[in-house]
Write a protein that holds these residues in place. Structure first.
Motif, PDB file in Angstrom:
ATOM      1  N   LEU A   9       0.849  -1.199   0.000  1.00  0.00           N
ATOM      2  CA  LEU A   9       0.000   0.000   0.000  1.00  0.00           C
ATOM      3  C   LEU A   9       0.880   1.243   0.000  1.00  0.00           C
ATOM      4  O   LEU A   9       1.823   1.332   0.780  1.00  0.00           O
ATOM      5  CB  LEU A   9      -0.896   0.013   1.239  1.00  0.00           C
ATOM      6  CG  LEU A   9      -1.935  -1.104   1.327  1.00  0.00           C
ATOM      7  CD1 LEU A   9      -2.627  -1.078   2.678  1.00  0.00           C
ATOM      8  CD2 LEU A   9      -2.943  -0.984   0.201  1.00  0.00           C
ATOM      9  N   PRO A  10       0.595   2.191  -0.877  1.00  0.00           N
ATOM     10  CA  PRO A  10       1.402   3.413  -0.902  1.00  0.00           C
ATOM     11  C   PRO A  10       1.231   4.225   0.380  1.00  0.00           C
ATOM     12  O   PRO A  10       0.136   4.281   0.944  1.00  0.00           O
ATOM     13  CB  PRO A  10       0.866   4.190  -2.106  1.00  0.00           C
ATOM     14  CG  PRO A  10      -0.321   3.465  -2.598  1.00  0.00           C
ATOM     15  CD  PRO A  10      -0.442   2.164  -1.885  1.00  0.00           C
ATOM     16  N   ALA A  11       2.292   4.824   0.831  1.00  0.00           N
ATOM     17  CA  ALA A  11       2.272   5.613   2.067  1.00  0.00           C
ATOM     18  C   ALA A  11       1.300   6.797   1.966  1.00  0.00           C
ATOM     19  O   ALA A  11       0.717   7.206   2.952  1.00  0.00           O
ATOM     20  CB  ALA A  11       3.674   6.105   2.404  1.00  0.00           C
ATOM     21  N   ASP A  12       1.122   7.313   0.771  1.00  0.00           N
ATOM     22  CA  ASP A  12       0.260   8.487   0.583  1.00  0.00           C
ATOM     23  C   ASP A  12      -1.136   8.119   0.057  1.00  0.00           C
ATOM     24  O   ASP A  12      -1.832   8.947  -0.517  1.00  0.00           O
ATOM     25  CB  ASP A  12       0.928   9.474  -0.366  1.00  0.00           C
ATOM     26  CG  ASP A  12       1.152   8.899  -1.751  1.00  0.00           C
ATOM     27  OD1 ASP A  12       0.993   7.661  -1.935  1.00  0.00           O
ATOM     28  OD2 ASP A  12       1.491   9.675  -2.658  1.00  0.00           O
ATOM     29  N   PRO A  45      -1.760  -0.213   7.462  1.00  0.00           N
ATOM     30  CA  PRO A  45      -0.525   0.500   7.832  1.00  0.00           C
ATOM     31  C   PRO A  45      -0.328   0.623   9.345  1.00  0.00           C
ATOM     32  O   PRO A  45       0.796   0.494   9.840  1.00  0.00           O
ATOM     33  CB  PRO A  45      -0.695   1.881   7.194  1.00  0.00           C
ATOM     34  CG  PRO A  45      -1.673   1.681   6.097  1.00  0.00           C
ATOM     35  CD  PRO A  45      -2.584   0.597   6.568  1.00  0.00           C
ATOM     36  N   VAL A  46      -1.403   0.844  10.062  1.00  0.00           N
ATOM     37  CA  VAL A  46      -1.305   0.946  11.516  1.00  0.00           C
ATOM     38  C   VAL A  46      -0.910  -0.398  12.107  1.00  0.00           C
ATOM     39  O   VAL A  46      -0.041  -0.489  12.973  1.00  0.00           O
ATOM     40  CB  VAL A  46      -2.634   1.440  12.126  1.00  0.00           C
ATOM     41  CG1 VAL A  46      -2.633   1.338  13.631  1.00  0.00           C
ATOM     42  CG2 VAL A  46      -2.909   2.857  11.697  1.00  0.00           C
ATOM     43  N   ARG A  47      -1.564  -1.456  11.632  1.00  0.00           N
ATOM     44  CA  ARG A  47      -1.231  -2.790  12.135  1.00  0.00           C
ATOM     45  C   ARG A  47       0.203  -3.172  11.773  1.00  0.00           C
ATOM     46  O   ARG A  47       0.885  -3.836  12.541  1.00  0.00           O
ATOM     47  CB  ARG A  47      -2.214  -3.840  11.606  1.00  0.00           C
ATOM     48  CG  ARG A  47      -3.562  -3.792  12.261  1.00  0.00           C
ATOM     49  CD  ARG A  47      -3.494  -3.998  13.773  1.00  0.00           C
ATOM     50  NE  ARG A  47      -3.065  -5.343  14.095  1.00  0.00           N
ATOM     51  CZ  ARG A  47      -2.420  -5.680  15.215  1.00  0.00           C
ATOM     52  NH1 ARG A  47      -2.135  -4.784  16.127  1.00  0.00           N
ATOM     53  NH2 ARG A  47      -2.043  -6.922  15.418  1.00  0.00           N
ATOM     54  N   GLN A  48       0.684  -2.724  10.619  1.00  0.00           N
ATOM     55  CA  GLN A  48       2.070  -3.012  10.241  1.00  0.00           C
ATOM     56  C   GLN A  48       3.026  -2.439  11.283  1.00  0.00           C
ATOM     57  O   GLN A  48       3.958  -3.103  11.718  1.00  0.00           O
ATOM     58  CB  GLN A  48       2.375  -2.453   8.858  1.00  0.00           C
ATOM     59  CG  GLN A  48       3.803  -2.745   8.414  1.00  0.00           C
ATOM     60  CD  GLN A  48       4.057  -2.333   6.974  1.00  0.00           C
ATOM     61  OE1 GLN A  48       3.144  -2.265   6.158  1.00  0.00           O
ATOM     62  NE2 GLN A  48       5.299  -2.071   6.659  1.00  0.00           N
ATOM     63  N   THR A  49       2.779  -1.217  11.688  1.00  0.00           N
ATOM     64  CA  THR A  49       3.612  -0.576  12.710  1.00  0.00           C
ATOM     65  C   THR A  49       3.487  -1.309  14.038  1.00  0.00           C
ATOM     66  O   THR A  49       4.490  -1.580  14.710  1.00  0.00           O
ATOM     67  CB  THR A  49       3.216   0.901  12.874  1.00  0.00           C
ATOM     68  OG1 THR A  49       3.385   1.560  11.622  1.00  0.00           O
ATOM     69  CG2 THR A  49       4.052   1.590  13.931  1.00  0.00           C
ATOM     70  N   GLU A  50       2.266  -1.642  14.426  1.00  0.00           N
ATOM     71  CA  GLU A  50       2.044  -2.332  15.692  1.00  0.00           C
ATOM     72  C   GLU A  50       2.682  -3.718  15.693  1.00  0.00           C
ATOM     73  O   GLU A  50       3.266  -4.143  16.698  1.00  0.00           O
ATOM     74  CB  GLU A  50       0.544  -2.445  15.980  1.00  0.00           C
ATOM     75  CG  GLU A  50      -0.118  -1.120  16.266  1.00  0.00           C
ATOM     76  CD  GLU A  50      -1.627  -1.178  16.320  1.00  0.00           C
ATOM     77  OE1 GLU A  50      -2.224  -0.164  16.731  1.00  0.00           O
ATOM     78  OE2 GLU A  50      -2.232  -2.208  15.941  1.00  0.00           O
ATOM     79  N   ILE A  51       2.581  -4.427  14.581  1.00  0.00           N
ATOM     80  CA  ILE A  51       3.181  -5.755  14.480  1.00  0.00           C
ATOM     81  C   ILE A  51       4.702  -5.649  14.550  1.00  0.00           C
ATOM     82  O   ILE A  51       5.360  -6.454  15.216  1.00  0.00           O
ATOM     83  CB  ILE A  51       2.733  -6.468  13.184  1.00  0.00           C
ATOM     84  CG1 ILE A  51       1.244  -6.778  13.254  1.00  0.00           C
ATOM     85  CG2 ILE A  51       3.537  -7.738  12.943  1.00  0.00           C
ATOM     86  CD1 ILE A  51       0.622  -7.169  11.915  1.00  0.00           C
TER      87      ILE A  51
END
Length: 126
Positions: A39-42, A84-90
């Motif tokens: 997924l693109p950051a923007d 994206p949030v779960r990616q950071t949390e994981i």
């Protein structure tokens, strides 16, 4: 999501279990799945942060069966805000798990060395 097993969505939302190799590998697997989406950051750059937060909150509370009944645009939007949030949390949980495993290994090694040297019954792990 069919097949009798736990859905990727359900798995994505779960927190890691007790520190151990199996748990660490499960978290790595989750992280790899999210990263494969690329997924693109923007992706939501032109959408208000408040709206994205609302979508993310909704996605985290949805049951897989409810998501399956949604039309693809809505379902994909909700999932795209959550990933994206779960990616950071994981990633954070992987770091924590790794540290806990290293500490566990270190403690076992210290106890083994102390036992082999004939001391350490008084001190215990550090």
């Amino acid at each position: 999501m069919a097949g009798g097993g736990r859905s990727h969505f359900t798995e994505l939302k779960t927190d890691p279990g007790a520190p151990g190799l199996e748990c660490l590998l499960a978290e790595v697997n989750k992280l790899e799945r999210v990263r494969r989406l690329e997924l693109p950051a923007d992706l939501f750059a032109d959408v208000s942060e408040k709206l994205v937060d609302a979508w993310r909150a909704r996605a985290s509370k949805e049951y897989p069966a409810n998501l399956e009944r949604m039309k693809p645009p809505r379902r994909l939007t909700l999932l795209a805000t959550l990933c994206p949030v779960r990616q950071t949390e994981i990633t954070d949980s992987l770091v924590d798990l790794f540290i806990q495993l290293v500490l566990k290994i270190n403690t076992r090694a210290e106890l083994k060395v102390e036992k082999e040297l004939g001391g350490g019954a008084e001190e215990g792990p550090r």
